[in-house]
Design an enzyme around this catalytic site. Structure first.
Site, PDB file in Angstrom:
ATOM      1  N   GLU A 161      55.275  39.503  52.910  1.00 32.63           N
ATOM      2  CA  GLU A 161      54.401  39.357  54.076  1.00 32.63           C
ATOM      3  C   GLU A 161      54.505  40.650  54.874  1.00 32.63           C
ATOM      4  O   GLU A 161      55.587  41.022  55.328  1.00 32.63           O
ATOM      5  CB  GLU A 161      54.823  38.170  54.944  1.00 32.63           C
ATOM      6  CG  GLU A 161      54.424  36.820  54.383  1.00 32.63           C
ATOM      7  CD  GLU A 161      54.778  35.681  55.322  1.00 32.63           C
ATOM      8  OE1 GLU A 161      55.222  35.949  56.462  1.00 32.63           O
ATOM      9  OE2 GLU A 161      54.639  34.517  54.915  1.00 32.63           O
ATOM     10  N   ASP A 173      55.135  35.307  68.376  1.00 29.27           N
ATOM     11  CA  ASP A 173      56.334  35.973  67.876  1.00 29.27           C
ATOM     12  C   ASP A 173      57.457  35.986  68.901  1.00 29.27           C
ATOM     13  O   ASP A 173      57.227  36.121  70.098  1.00 29.27           O
ATOM     14  CB  ASP A 173      56.014  37.412  67.470  1.00 29.27           C
ATOM     15  CG  ASP A 173      55.075  37.483  66.285  1.00 29.27           C
ATOM     16  OD1 ASP A 173      55.200  36.609  65.408  1.00 29.27           O
ATOM     17  OD2 ASP A 173      54.219  38.379  66.246  1.00 29.27           O
TER      18      ASP A 173
END
Length: 279
Positions: A50, A61
């Protein structure tokens, strides 16, 4: 699925082990080091990569990945350079699936059609765009699928039976189960709850189910990998990069090797996990 993704998960299923899916931020701490990390991942045991697309407002995040994005942006990383990173990786690796992960805004600014064409040229196999719900599939998901790029959806503990079919409708490649609510970098979830969630999702799809959030060690990977088709590790890798940097935030002499060592250990965990058939 793209041929690469399909082939990789089929091979892992035949081996009876889950995939190790490794996330890092493209361009962190700089382009060349980032490319070195990317090239080191498969040899260390990563099955799927990824590749994070840096963005200035990464709402999902945690602090570690936010800082990684800031380091990458400060070093001059752009979406175009992230695609180039994948293209440079493809010069020596034509087998490891690459999934771009990030937010829609940079793609929208880049131009959807141009982005998809450039992603195909760079050897991208899938997209995870965390802020595009199924109701917005016409924006990127459908165009991506038409061009042969997987669009990977996130499911969470709050994705109930009524919502799940909508989430899975246009999902391809694999399903990314976010094992707890919150931001990236959270604590390890209860493996028994993860097992139940994987079984529930598999009642609605034949796609592999990869589980992420909270996996930091080989033992974690083994526990989660016992029931999942893949184990996603991101924050631990990003933290390993961060701790290897010099005081002024530059790559250290051992940055690439430090990441490879961590991933090698995580791979030991996934390779010792025993897949449980989710029926």
């Amino acid at each position: 699925m793209t041929a690469r993704m399909d082939k990789r998960f089929a091979a892992l299923k035949a081996e009876g082990r889950p995939a190790l899916v490794t996330y890092f931020m493209g361009g962190d701490p700089d382009y060349d080091t980032s490319l070195g990390i990317m090239k080191a991942l498969p040899e260390a045991g990563a099955d799927v990569i990824e590749l994070g697309m840096p963005f200035s407002d990464p709402m999902a995040d945690g602090p570690a990945i936010q800082l990684a994005g800031q380091r990458a942006l400060k070093a001059g990383q752009t979406l175009k350079k992230t695609l180039q990173l994948a293209a440079d990786f493809r010069k020596t690796d034509g087998d490891t699936p690459i999934v771009l992960m990030g937010y829609y805004n940079p793609i929208y600014i880049y131009g959807v059609e141009t982005f998809l064409d450039d992603a195909i040229a760079a050897g991208i196999d899938g997209l995870i765009v965390v802020d595009l719900p199924p109701e917005m599939d016409d924006e990127l998901c459908i165009p991506a699928i038409r061009k042969g790029i997987n669009f990977i959806r996130l499911a969470t503990p709050t994705t109930d039976e009524k919502r799940l079919p909508a989430v899975l409708k246009n999902t391809s490649g694999f399903v990314y189960y976010v094992s707890m609510n919150g931001i990236t970098g959270s604590a390890l979830p209860d493996p028994s709850l993860v097992s139940g969630a994987v079984k529930r999702i598999k009642q609605h799809t034949d796609l592999p189910v990869c589980v992420g959030f909270g996996v930091k060690t080989a033992e974690h990977a083994k526990l989660i990998g016992a029931s999942a088709d893949g184990v996603v590790v991101g924050t631990a890798i990003v933290n390993q990069i961060a701790t290897s940097l010099t005081k002024d935030g530059k790559a250290g002499a051992d940055t690439i090797q430090a990441v490879a060592t961590l991933v090698r250990g995580l791979s030991t965990g996934t390779r010792s996990a025993r897949l449980v058939a989710a029926e």
